[in-house]
Scaffold this active site. Structure first.
Site, PDB file in Angstrom:
ATOM      1  CG  ASP A  82      42.913  26.991  45.159  1.00 13.03           C
ATOM      2  OD1 ASP A  82      42.465  27.794  45.882  1.00 13.03           O
ATOM      3  OD2 ASP A  82      44.208  26.903  44.921  1.00 13.03           O
ATOM      4  CD  GLU A 134      39.570  35.799  44.079  1.00 11.42           C
ATOM      5  OE1 GLU A 134      40.089  34.626  44.289  1.00 11.42           O
ATOM      6  OE2 GLU A 134      40.435  36.444  43.187  1.00 11.42           O
ATOM      7  N   GLY A 212      47.610  33.776  47.317  1.00 11.54           N
ATOM      8  CA  GLY A 212      48.666  34.358  46.825  1.00 11.54           C
ATOM      9  C   GLY A 212      49.605  34.587  48.168  1.00 11.54           C
ATOM     10  CB  ALA A 213      49.267  33.774  51.622  1.00  7.38           C
TER      11      ALA A 213
HETATM   12  O1  G3H Z   1      46.098  29.316  42.501  1.00 11.76           O
HETATM   13  C1  G3H Z   1      46.697  28.458  42.034  1.00 11.76           C
HETATM   14  C2  G3H Z   1      47.121  27.645  42.813  1.00 11.76           C
HETATM   15  O2  G3H Z   1      48.612  27.846  43.055  1.00 11.76           O
HETATM   16  C3  G3H Z   1      47.314  26.352  42.031  1.00 11.76           C
HETATM   17  O3  G3H Z   1      48.152  26.338  40.911  1.00 11.76           O
HETATM   18  O4  G3H Z   1      46.777  25.723  38.905  1.00 11.76           O
HETATM   19  O5  G3H Z   1      49.144  25.350  39.001  1.00 11.76           O
HETATM   20  O6  G3H Z   1      47.498  23.845  40.107  1.00 11.76           O
HETATM   21  P1  G3H Z   1      47.900  25.110  39.692  1.00 11.76           P
HETATM   22  P1  13P Z   2      50.881  31.268  46.165  1.00 12.05           P
HETATM   23  O1  13P Z   2      51.089  31.063  44.714  1.00 12.05           O
HETATM   24  O2  13P Z   2      51.139  32.500  46.871  1.00 12.05           O
HETATM   25  O3  13P Z   2      51.385  30.018  47.008  1.00 12.05           O
HETATM   26  O4  13P Z   2      49.049  31.418  46.290  1.00 12.05           O
HETATM   27  C1  13P Z   2      48.684  29.867  46.203  1.00 12.05           C
HETATM   28  C2  13P Z   2      47.043  30.441  46.160  1.00 12.05           C
HETATM   29  O5  13P Z   2      46.340  31.325  46.184  1.00 12.05           O
HETATM   30  C3  13P Z   2      46.110  29.002  45.887  1.00 12.05           C
HETATM   31  O6  13P Z   2      45.014  29.431  45.626  1.00 12.05           O
HETATM   32 ZN    ZN Z   3      44.566  31.256  44.720  1.00 14.77          ZN
END
Ligand code: G3H
Ligand code: 13P
Ligand code: ZN
Length: 309
Positions: A82, A134, A212-213
């Site tokens: 991610d 993205e 961000g869903a």
């Molecule tokens: O997009 C972000 C995800 O919620 C991951 O969050 O960087 O705190 O692991 P993190």
């Molecule tokens: P949320 O913070 O809305 O759960 O989104 C997570 C996300 O987009 C991880 O890449």
């Molecule tokens: Zn994300």
């Protein structure tokens, strides 16, 4: 049963009006809770690992835990990076056995984003992995890729078409009004569905991704707050909007915050009600069950992905 790419899951999802859940993982309990839910629901599954998760749990542990989940349940899983910020982290993950990586060049100028994405696509495809990129900027924090909310700009449909053509990327994350974390909207929640429809019209064969869903369900925020939490004003994407997005090309829906809230609410509750307890299994167990229940709800009631494996 194996680690799989998103190719087959997205091919199917694109032809229908459901989406595949992509859930962020950081430890064993989170992985077990999510995989149990996908197994129960017979749903396709993407587990995703952020740079923060790699730092917290170490890549080898996460990889082995996901492999263990496959052996234990027989569920096929796509293991995805991610928000990879550069070629190097994407290459490392592909070399480790990840079946999918995201190269997030969204903070860079358009041409640079194309160049970075192309480089990752070439490497990943040569090694059997797929790539998400993205275009457009989400407000909020995206791992090491910080984007100031004021600079947030939505995806331009014509640019999306040019980007996909020039990079050969497998899926594209779009900015239509969502953001990461628990504070997404100050007033009425609004997503730019006209923009999403236009993007889907121009690149109908490209699976789209919604970051961000999380919905930030009030009952979980309230439960956290009831047991000592302090998260006022949290607001997420309404559930019906997620399913609507799935009708216009969104095949992958990213959810992290809702899992964090569900798990934390139960751990807080358990510890508040059992102040003398200090066996981590006693409070992590309910936390894991909360993750499972939340993921079942997402798969069944929000994404419509039950029975789609
Ligand atoms: O997009 C972000 C995800 O919620 C991951 O969050 O960087 O705190 O692991 P993190
Ligand atoms: P949320 O913070 O809305 O759960 O989104 C997570 C996300 O987009 C991880 O890449
Ligand atoms: Zn994300």
């Amino acid at each position: 049963m194996a680690l799989v790419t998103t190719r087959e899951m997205f091919d199917k999802a694109l032809k229908s009006d459901y989406a595949v859940g992509a859930f962020n993982v950081n430890n064993m309990e989170i992985i077990q809770g999510i995989v149990e839910a996908a197994c129960e629901e017979n749903a396709p599954l993407i587990l995703q690992v952020s740079a923060g998760a790699r730092k917290y749990a170490k890549p080898a542990y996460l990889l082995k835990l996901v492999e263990a989940a496959i052996i234990d349940t027989g569920v096929d899983i796509c293991l995805h990076l991610d928000h990879g910020e550069d070629f190097d982290i994407c290459r490392k993950c592909v070399d480790d056995g990840f079946t999918s990586v995201m190269i997030d060049g969204s903070k860079h100028p358009f041409e640079e984003n194309i160049r970075m994405t192309k480089e990752v696509v070439e490497y990943a495809h040569a090694h059997g992995a797929v790539v998400e990129a993205e275009l457009g900027k989400l407000a909020g924090i995206e791992d090491a890729v910080s984007v100031d909310a004021r600079d947030a700009t939505f995806t331009v449909p014509e640019e999306a078409a040019e980007f996909v053509e020039k990079t050969g990327v497998d899926s594209l994350a779009v900015a239509i009004g969502t953001s990461h974390g628990a504070y997404k909207f100050k007033g009425k929640p609004e997503l730019d569905f006209e923009r999403l429809k236009e993007i889907h019209k121009l690149i109908p064969d490209t699976p789209l991704v919604l970051h961000g869903a999380s919905t930030v369900l009030p009952e979980f925020v309230e439960l956290c707050n009831e047991y000592g939490g302090n998260i006022p004003g949290a607001q997420g994407v309404p559930e019906d909007m997620i399913r609507e997005a799935a009708r216009y090309g969104v095949c992958k829906v990213n959810i992290d915050t809702d899992l964090r809230l569900a798990m934390t609410a139960q751990v807080r509750k358990y510890l508040a009600e059992n102040p003398g307890e200090f066996d981590p299994r006693k409070y992590l167990g309910p936390g894991r069950d909360a993750i499972r229940d939340m993921v079942v709800h997402k798969i069944r009631d929000v994404l419509g992905a039950s029975g789609r494996r």
